[in-house]
Scaffold this motif. Structure first.
Motif, PDB file in Angstrom:
ATOM      1  N   VAL A 257      28.681 -19.348  44.360  1.00 18.73           N
ATOM      2  CA  VAL A 257      27.489 -19.345  45.207  1.00 18.73           C
ATOM      3  C   VAL A 257      26.594 -18.170  44.823  1.00 18.73           C
ATOM      4  O   VAL A 257      27.017 -17.248  44.122  1.00 18.73           O
ATOM      5  CB  VAL A 257      27.859 -19.257  46.707  1.00 18.73           C
ATOM      6  N   SER A 258      25.369 -18.204  45.289  1.00 26.11           N
ATOM      7  CA  SER A 258      24.434 -17.110  45.029  1.00 26.11           C
ATOM      8  C   SER A 258      24.842 -15.874  45.821  1.00 26.11           C
ATOM      9  O   SER A 258      25.591 -15.954  46.800  1.00 26.11           O
ATOM     10  CB  SER A 258      23.012 -17.518  45.417  1.00 26.11           C
ATOM     11  N   ALA A 259      24.343 -14.727  45.396  1.00 21.64           N
ATOM     12  CA  ALA A 259      24.628 -13.478  46.110  1.00 21.64           C
ATOM     13  C   ALA A 259      24.112 -13.547  47.545  1.00 21.64           C
ATOM     14  O   ALA A 259      24.754 -13.026  48.470  1.00 21.64           O
ATOM     15  CB  ALA A 259      23.998 -12.303  45.364  1.00 21.64           C
ATOM     16  N   GLU A 260      22.976 -14.219  47.725  1.00 21.46           N
ATOM     17  CA  GLU A 260      22.397 -14.337  49.076  1.00 21.46           C
ATOM     18  C   GLU A 260      23.283 -15.205  49.969  1.00 21.46           C
ATOM     19  O   GLU A 260      23.511 -14.877  51.137  1.00 21.46           O
ATOM     20  CB  GLU A 260      20.986 -14.934  48.987  1.00 21.46           C
ATOM     21  N   ARG A 261      23.768 -16.306  49.395  1.00 24.77           N
ATOM     22  CA  ARG A 261      24.645 -17.184  50.180  1.00 24.77           C
ATOM     23  C   ARG A 261      25.939 -16.465  50.530  1.00 24.77           C
ATOM     24  O   ARG A 261      26.462 -16.598  51.641  1.00 24.77           O
ATOM     25  CB  ARG A 261      24.947 -18.454  49.373  1.00 24.77           C
ATOM     26  N   PHE A 262      26.452 -15.681  49.598  1.00 24.85           N
ATOM     27  CA  PHE A 262      27.681 -14.939  49.864  1.00 24.85           C
ATOM     28  C   PHE A 262      27.464 -13.903  50.958  1.00 24.85           C
ATOM     29  O   PHE A 262      28.321 -13.720  51.834  1.00 24.85           O
ATOM     30  CB  PHE A 262      28.192 -14.259  48.600  1.00 24.85           C
ATOM     31  N   ALA A 263      26.335 -13.220  50.933  1.00 24.30           N
ATOM     32  CA  ALA A 263      26.049 -12.211  51.959  1.00 24.30           C
ATOM     33  C   ALA A 263      26.041 -12.846  53.344  1.00 24.30           C
ATOM     34  O   ALA A 263      26.552 -12.265  54.318  1.00 24.30           O
ATOM     35  CB  ALA A 263      24.712 -11.533  51.665  1.00 24.30           C
ATOM     36  N   SER A 264      25.486 -14.056  53.434  1.00 31.26           N
ATOM     37  CA  SER A 264      25.465 -14.772  54.709  1.00 31.26           C
ATOM     38  C   SER A 264      26.873 -15.164  55.145  1.00 31.26           C
ATOM     39  O   SER A 264      27.241 -15.020  56.323  1.00 31.26           O
ATOM     40  CB  SER A 264      24.585 -16.013  54.579  1.00 31.26           C
ATOM     41  N   LEU A 265      27.679 -15.632  54.182  1.00 36.92           N
ATOM     42  CA  LEU A 265      29.063 -15.998  54.485  1.00 36.92           C
ATOM     43  C   LEU A 265      29.874 -14.789  54.943  1.00 36.92           C
ATOM     44  O   LEU A 265      30.644 -14.865  55.902  1.00 36.92           O
ATOM     45  CB  LEU A 265      29.722 -16.618  53.254  1.00 36.92           C
ATOM     46  N   ARG A 266      29.691 -13.680  54.259  1.00 33.00           N
ATOM     47  CA  ARG A 266      30.476 -12.485  54.592  1.00 33.00           C
ATOM     48  C   ARG A 266      30.108 -11.947  55.964  1.00 33.00           C
ATOM     49  O   ARG A 266      30.941 -11.375  56.659  1.00 33.00           O
ATOM     50  CB  ARG A 266      30.268 -11.412  53.522  1.00 33.00           C
ATOM     51  N   GLN A 267      28.865 -12.150  56.342  1.00 38.41           N
ATOM     52  CA  GLN A 267      28.460 -11.703  57.679  1.00 38.41           C
ATOM     53  C   GLN A 267      29.199 -12.510  58.751  1.00 38.41           C
ATOM     54  O   GLN A 267      29.617 -11.960  59.776  1.00 38.41           O
ATOM     55  CB  GLN A 267      26.943 -11.872  57.846  1.00 38.41           C
ATOM     56  N   ALA A 268      29.375 -13.809  58.491  1.00 40.73           N
ATOM     57  CA  ALA A 268      30.076 -14.662  59.456  1.00 40.73           C
ATOM     58  C   ALA A 268      31.592 -14.556  59.325  1.00 40.73           C
ATOM     59  O   ALA A 268      32.318 -14.667  60.317  1.00 40.73           O
ATOM     60  CB  ALA A 268      29.636 -16.116  59.267  1.00 40.73           C
ATOM     61  N   ASP A 271      36.243 -11.263  56.112  1.00 42.40           N
ATOM     62  CA  ASP A 271      37.409 -11.163  55.223  1.00 42.40           C
ATOM     63  C   ASP A 271      37.423 -12.237  54.136  1.00 42.40           C
ATOM     64  O   ASP A 271      38.443 -12.438  53.468  1.00 42.40           O
ATOM     65  CB  ASP A 271      38.706 -11.239  56.026  1.00 42.40           C
ATOM     66  N   VAL A 272      36.294 -12.910  53.928  1.00 40.74           N
ATOM     67  CA  VAL A 272      36.237 -13.940  52.895  1.00 40.74           C
ATOM     68  C   VAL A 272      36.588 -13.328  51.537  1.00 40.74           C
ATOM     69  O   VAL A 272      36.139 -12.234  51.196  1.00 40.74           O
ATOM     70  CB  VAL A 272      34.852 -14.613  52.856  1.00 40.74           C
ATOM     71  N   VAL A 273      37.420 -14.043  50.776  1.00 38.45           N
ATOM     72  CA  VAL A 273      37.855 -13.555  49.466  1.00 38.45           C
ATOM     73  C   VAL A 273      36.917 -14.093  48.397  1.00 38.45           C
ATOM     74  O   VAL A 273      36.655 -15.297  48.331  1.00 38.45           O
ATOM     75  CB  VAL A 273      39.309 -13.996  49.173  1.00 38.45           C
ATOM     76  N   ALA A 274      36.427 -13.175  47.556  1.00 39.05           N
ATOM     77  CA  ALA A 274      35.448 -13.578  46.550  1.00 39.05           C
ATOM     78  C   ALA A 274      35.490 -12.633  45.357  1.00 39.05           C
ATOM     79  O   ALA A 274      36.019 -11.517  45.449  1.00 39.05           O
ATOM     80  CB  ALA A 274      34.056 -13.597  47.161  1.00 39.05           C
ATOM     81  N   TYR A 275      34.892 -13.105  44.253  1.00 37.54           N
ATOM     82  CA  TYR A 275      34.900 -12.342  43.006  1.00 37.54           C
ATOM     83  C   TYR A 275      33.487 -12.343  42.412  1.00 37.54           C
ATOM     84  O   TYR A 275      32.984 -13.398  42.016  1.00 37.54           O
ATOM     85  CB  TYR A 275      35.886 -12.957  41.997  1.00 37.54           C
ATOM     86  N   PRO A 276      32.836 -11.172  42.339  1.00 33.12           N
ATOM     87  CA  PRO A 276      31.501 -11.099  41.735  1.00 33.12           C
ATOM     88  C   PRO A 276      31.538 -11.529  40.274  1.00 33.12           C
ATOM     89  O   PRO A 276      32.481 -11.225  39.549  1.00 33.12           O
ATOM     90  CB  PRO A 276      31.132  -9.612  41.857  1.00 33.12           C
ATOM     91  N   GLN A 277      30.491 -12.245  39.844  1.00 33.26           N
ATOM     92  CA  GLN A 277      30.383 -12.716  38.473  1.00 33.26           C
ATOM     93  C   GLN A 277      29.336 -11.911  37.696  1.00 33.26           C
ATOM     94  O   GLN A 277      28.457 -11.273  38.281  1.00 33.26           O
ATOM     95  CB  GLN A 277      30.007 -14.199  38.456  1.00 33.26           C
ATOM     96  N   ASP A 278      29.446 -11.961  36.383  1.00 36.98           N
ATOM     97  CA  ASP A 278      28.543 -11.168  35.546  1.00 36.98           C
ATOM     98  C   ASP A 278      27.081 -11.577  35.714  1.00 36.98           C
ATOM     99  O   ASP A 278      26.183 -10.758  35.498  1.00 36.98           O
ATOM    100  CB  ASP A 278      28.940 -11.312  34.069  1.00 36.98           C
ATOM    101  N   ASP A 279      26.833 -12.834  36.109  1.00 40.50           N
ATOM    102  CA  ASP A 279      25.456 -13.304  36.235  1.00 40.50           C
ATOM    103  C   ASP A 279      24.861 -13.051  37.615  1.00 40.50           C
ATOM    104  O   ASP A 279      23.761 -13.517  37.924  1.00 40.50           O
ATOM    105  CB  ASP A 279      25.364 -14.797  35.904  1.00 40.50           C
TER     106      ASP A 279
END
Length: 351
Positions: A257-268, A271-279
């Motif tokens: 997902v996009s960084a923006e979508r992830f930020a929204s998910l993490r706010q809700a 403890d969501v598990v995720a891995y940042p990508q190079d892009d």
């Protein structure tokens, strides 16, 4: 002699009627009326002749990433080509060729035993060498495309060999040019691997970094064999043996997902598990999403979600393709409803 050193001489095909239940890792009963084992390049022109008559082949390697129907009347090609060879030893790499029918895990082990490290993070992935680039397999911090020099394949409709560089394979996360071609277009016959020198351990993946075979050793003590052993132990702890419990390993891709979508998910869900990508995008842990949606260990008839790894759907005996796919659809709908994220399945569904 390398498997690709000569042109094929046409021969006839010997079709068999086979129940593929013991020949697919999900253990799905599949009556296939026209099965051919590819053991020699001389069979390839006859395979093309049938395809040119409008009959679409199903190509199987280890059948570790497919969902098969109960009845299959289309021709099935099981790739059983064998052979492993060191093509060249260069200053910065070993170039190793393996025939498509070689068992993937046994090939990884063979390379280690010969002193050609670089594939150890991909140990115990079920399937064959020829199937590995189709899916662009990856595990514990290593993606296969970073180790491939080229792929040698027979173009079924054109009736000729083609050698594709790693770039020409259009590799992406669990994706390649082979997945976007019509089924039966390509028969991969061999793969050349570039295994880099000097060997550098890839151990940043959390489970691997925490394993005592890695965490308790200094950089001087750590070697490829220890990483191989650690990966095998981790996989055996988390994933069921398909010989005991039918499965295709990870049934779902980790969504990106996009960084923006992830930020929204993490706010809700902090403890969501995720891995940042190079892009700049973020890869979500599908297992976490499925587990938190309440699916780990759940059963629907003979199909279920594994109780130790939510990414794995299992056949407890007697499940059909419809049972497995029905369960997958329910999991996908549940995750999308809860998180607004749509999962994709990894295996190929044969209709």
């Amino acid at each position: 002699m390398s498997i690709q050193d000569r042109s094929p001489h046409p021969t006839t095909l010997d079709f068999q009627h086979v129940n593929l239940q013991s020949h697919n890792t999900l253990g799905l009963a599949c009556q296939a009326s026209r099965v051919v084992d590819l053991v020699d390049l001389d069979q390839l022109p006859a395979i093309s002749q049938i395809a040119q008559q409008g009959q679409q082949w199903i190509v199987l390697g280890g059948a570790s990433n497919v969902v098969l129907p109960a009845q299959l009347d289309r021709p099935v090609l099981r790739v059983a080509l064998r052979g492993i060879k060191l093509i060249a030893e260069e200053a910065d790499a070993w170039i190793v060729e393996a025939a498509a029918g070689e068992n993937w895990h046994e090939f990884v082990l063979h390379c280690l035993q010969q002193g050609w490290p670089g594939l150890e993070n991909l140990a115990l992935i079920p399937g064959s060498v020829g199937a590995a680039p189709v899916q662009n397999i990856g595990a514990y911090g290593v993606e296969l495309d970073t180790r491939i020099e080229s792929v040698r394949a027979w173009h079924v409709l054109d009736g000729c060999f083609v050698t594709l560089s790693a770039q020409a394979c259009s590799f992406a996360y669990r994706d390649s040019v082979f997945k976007h071609s019509a089924a039966g277009t390509w028969v991969i016959v061999s793969v050349q691997f570039r295994l880099p020198k000097p060997w550098i351990a890839t151990t940043h993946y959390p489970d691997l970094a925490r394993h005592p075979f890695v965490s308790n050793l200094s950089s001087e003590e750590l070697n490829a064999s220890r990483v191989f052993e650690a990966v095998c132990q981790i996989r055996q702890t988390k994933l069921p043996d398909p010989k005991v419990l039918g499965n295709v390993g990870s049934f779902f891709k980790n969504p990106v997902v996009s960084a923006e979508r992830f930020a929204s998910l993490r706010q809700a869900f902090p403890d969501v598990v995720a891995y940042p990508q190079d892009d700049g995008q973020v890869k979500l842990a599908a297992a976490w999403l499925i587990d938190r949606a309440g699916w780990k260990g759940q059963r629907r008839g003979c199909a279920g979600v594994h109780d130790r790894q939510a990414l794995v759907l299992i056949n407890e005996g007697g499940a059909s393709a419809d049972d497995i796919l029905g369960l997958a659809a329910a999991v996908i709908a549940s995750v999308e409803d809860r998180y607004g994220v749509q999962l994709e399945i990894e295996p190929t569904v044969v209709l």
